[in-house]
Design a protein around this motif. Structure first.
Motif, PDB file in Angstrom:
ATOM      1  N   VAL A  65     -23.795  68.799  12.448  1.00  0.00           N
ATOM      2  CA  VAL A  65     -23.581  70.027  11.689  1.00  0.00           C
ATOM      3  C   VAL A  65     -23.306  71.136  12.702  1.00  0.00           C
ATOM      4  O   VAL A  65     -23.915  71.145  13.764  1.00  0.00           O
ATOM      5  CB  VAL A  65     -24.858  70.368  10.877  1.00  0.00           C
ATOM      6  CG1 VAL A  65     -24.681  71.649  10.094  1.00  0.00           C
ATOM      7  CG2 VAL A  65     -25.238  69.221   9.954  1.00  0.00           C
ATOM      8  N   ALA A  66     -22.391  72.043  12.396  1.00  0.00           N
ATOM      9  CA  ALA A  66     -22.168  73.168  13.316  1.00  0.00           C
ATOM     10  C   ALA A  66     -22.285  74.485  12.574  1.00  0.00           C
ATOM     11  O   ALA A  66     -21.958  74.582  11.393  1.00  0.00           O
ATOM     12  CB  ALA A  66     -20.786  73.077  13.964  1.00  0.00           C
ATOM     13  N   ALA A  91     -21.154  58.416   9.079  1.00  0.00           N
ATOM     14  CA  ALA A  91     -21.238  59.717   9.741  1.00  0.00           C
ATOM     15  C   ALA A  91     -20.975  60.829   8.728  1.00  0.00           C
ATOM     16  O   ALA A  91     -20.047  60.729   7.919  1.00  0.00           O
ATOM     17  CB  ALA A  91     -20.220  59.807  10.879  1.00  0.00           C
ATOM     18  N   VAL A  92     -21.811  61.851   8.771  1.00  0.00           N
ATOM     19  CA  VAL A  92     -21.571  63.048   7.969  1.00  0.00           C
ATOM     20  C   VAL A  92     -21.390  64.202   8.942  1.00  0.00           C
ATOM     21  O   VAL A  92     -22.263  64.472   9.767  1.00  0.00           O
ATOM     22  CB  VAL A  92     -22.742  63.336   7.003  1.00  0.00           C
ATOM     23  CG1 VAL A  92     -22.509  64.650   6.268  1.00  0.00           C
ATOM     24  CG2 VAL A  92     -22.920  62.189   6.022  1.00  0.00           C
ATOM     25  N   ILE A  93     -20.238  64.843   8.869  1.00  0.00           N
ATOM     26  CA  ILE A  93     -19.915  65.920   9.793  1.00  0.00           C
ATOM     27  C   ILE A  93     -19.628  67.167   8.972  1.00  0.00           C
ATOM     28  O   ILE A  93     -18.672  67.200   8.188  1.00  0.00           O
ATOM     29  CB  ILE A  93     -18.709  65.519  10.665  1.00  0.00           C
ATOM     30  CG1 ILE A  93     -19.131  64.294  11.493  1.00  0.00           C
ATOM     31  CG2 ILE A  93     -18.261  66.679  11.551  1.00  0.00           C
ATOM     32  CD1 ILE A  93     -18.095  63.798  12.449  1.00  0.00           C
ATOM     33  N   ALA A  94     -20.484  68.153   9.123  1.00  0.00           N
ATOM     34  CA  ALA A  94     -20.389  69.337   8.266  1.00  0.00           C
ATOM     35  C   ALA A  94     -20.239  70.571   9.137  1.00  0.00           C
ATOM     36  O   ALA A  94     -21.128  70.907   9.909  1.00  0.00           O
ATOM     37  CB  ALA A  94     -21.642  69.445   7.390  1.00  0.00           C
ATOM     38  N   ASP A  95     -19.109  71.220   9.030  1.00  0.00           N
ATOM     39  CA  ASP A  95     -18.796  72.362   9.883  1.00  0.00           C
ATOM     40  C   ASP A  95     -18.898  73.645   9.072  1.00  0.00           C
ATOM     41  O   ASP A  95     -18.222  73.790   8.050  1.00  0.00           O
ATOM     42  CB  ASP A  95     -17.368  72.197  10.431  1.00  0.00           C
ATOM     43  CG  ASP A  95     -17.084  73.151  11.579  1.00  0.00           C
ATOM     44  OD1 ASP A  95     -17.916  74.025  11.854  1.00  0.00           O
ATOM     45  OD2 ASP A  95     -16.007  73.015  12.197  1.00  0.00           O
ATOM     46  N   ASP A  96     -19.739  74.556   9.527  1.00  0.00           N
ATOM     47  CA  ASP A  96     -19.889  75.849   8.855  1.00  0.00           C
ATOM     48  C   ASP A  96     -20.092  75.725   7.359  1.00  0.00           C
ATOM     49  O   ASP A  96     -19.443  76.428   6.587  1.00  0.00           O
ATOM     50  CB  ASP A  96     -18.645  76.722   9.132  1.00  0.00           C
ATOM     51  CG  ASP A  96     -18.909  77.701  10.268  1.00  0.00           C
ATOM     52  OD1 ASP A  96     -20.064  78.135  10.419  1.00  0.00           O
ATOM     53  OD2 ASP A  96     -17.957  78.017  11.019  1.00  0.00           O
TER      54      ASP A  96
END
Ligand code: ATP
Ligand code: MG
Length: 334
Positions: A165-166, A125-130
């Protein structure tokens, strides 16, 4: 399922509240993987960061190796089984914290994922916030394309991959939306019952829930603002007027349109509102323009109602929160 703890405001800790449908969506993504990067956008402060943090913990529990990047908060985590990769990541983070080249760290994820998969098929999982502010808006689309390539054309095969992504930034939504490289998914403020649970957790005397709901429209950041400003709505509105630079000239320039939009945001749709005004309202994160069909399929968590005049929600255009609308009203009056 474990709910994470969040520091809501100084001295107030809560668990991650509600968002049941969104949590079920994480489980679905975990089971099947995301076939494209899921790019979540929505009003500022609606709870995207809290949700992605909850998602990263859930995905880890479901057997994923998780990379979590949140440059604005300087939080970077590699919850992975591969200790070599973990060391590489930690070292990279340390160097990046020194020279603040966040983009490099975001890019490094591609190599680190490959490194993990070289040894063994895994769930990643790759979770990229702002991250878009950090890597540069002009590179946002290219970054998303890179993430899509990681899913579609991996160098080494994987068991499953989930990319979330957010962004709270209206401009990046447009930049990314021009291409078919991502699943753009809006997330709205909290639904009423869930928001009430959060409200109940706040200590001390407070205004009625109905008032708080009418002011915030279920936006947890605005709830936090009200709480820390001792429920003084005027101060919270003033702060928005100032930070969004809702100056006398801004109000004078767009007066007629803004007056109509304050009554009903839908006035900005299909009636020839100047593009320059729309661009400004989007860039200042005052409205969400071109709202999606309310079919829950297109949304993270529950969609907002089709129309809610009290909260400033129209079919195609909505004020991010009633406080954003109130700030514009205030600017028009001054
Ligand atoms: N489901 C939730 N349960 C409890 N607290 C929440 C929840 N969602 C958000 N919050 C709290 O509300 C505040 C705003 O949320 P958050 O920072 O996640 O919003 P955001 O959409 O990421 O904002 P931004 O657009 O500024 O990035 C934070 O204090 C966060 O901890
Ligand atoms: Mg955030």
């Amino acid at each position: 399922m474990k709910r994470i703890r969040l520091e809501f405001a100084p001295g107030v800790e809560t668990e991650f509240v509600d968002r049941d449908r969104a949590l079920a969506q994480i489980t679905e993504w975990a089971e099947r993987g995301t076939w494209a990067p899921v790019v979540i956008f929505g009003p500022e402060g609606c709870g995207k960061t809290a949700f992605l943090r909850q998602a990263s913990v859930m995905l880890r529990d479901l057997g994923y190796d998780v990379f979590y990047l949140h440059p604005l908060d300087r939080v970077f985590l590699a919850e992975v089984d591969d200790s070599d990769v973990k060391l590489l990541f930690v070292d990279l983070v340390r160097r990046t914290l020194e020279d603040e080249r966040w983009g490099r760290l975001a890019m490094a994820v591609f190599d680190l994922v490959r490194e993990i998969l070289k040894k063994r098929r895994r769930k990643i999982a790759v979770i990229a916030d702002d991250v878009f502010q950090a890597i540069g808006l002009d590179k946002a689309a290219a970054y998303v394309k890179g993430l899509l390539n990681m899913i579609e054309h991996p160098v080494y095969s994987y068991e499953n991959i989930a990319v979330l992504v957010a962004t709270s930034e209206g401009v990046s939504r447009r930049e990314i939306g021009r291409h078919r490289w991502a699943e753009l998914r809006p997330m709205w403020n909290m639904p009423k019952e869930g928001f009430q649970q959060l409200y109940e957790k706040l200590p001390g005397p407070k205004p009625s829930f109905d008032d708080v709901w009418r002011w915030t429209g279920g936006n947890p950041y605005m709830l936090r603002e009200l709480y820390v400003k001792r429920w003084d709505v005027e101060k919270v509105v003033e702060e928005v007027v100032r930070t969004k630079e809702l100056t006398a000239d801004f109000a004078r320039r767009w007066g007629r349109w803004l007056e109509e939009a304050v009554d009903d945001p839908e006035a900005l749709w299909g009636r020839g509102a100047p593009q320059e005004l729309l661009d400004e309202l989007i860039a200042k994160n005052l409205v969400v323009y071109n709202m999606y069909d309310r079919d829950p399929y297109f949304w993270v968590d529950q969609p907002p109602p089709e129309r809610d005049p009290e909260l400033g929600i129209g079919k195609h255009v909505a004020w991010q929160t009633p406080i954003h609308r109130e700030a514009v009203r205030r600017a028009l009056e001054n």
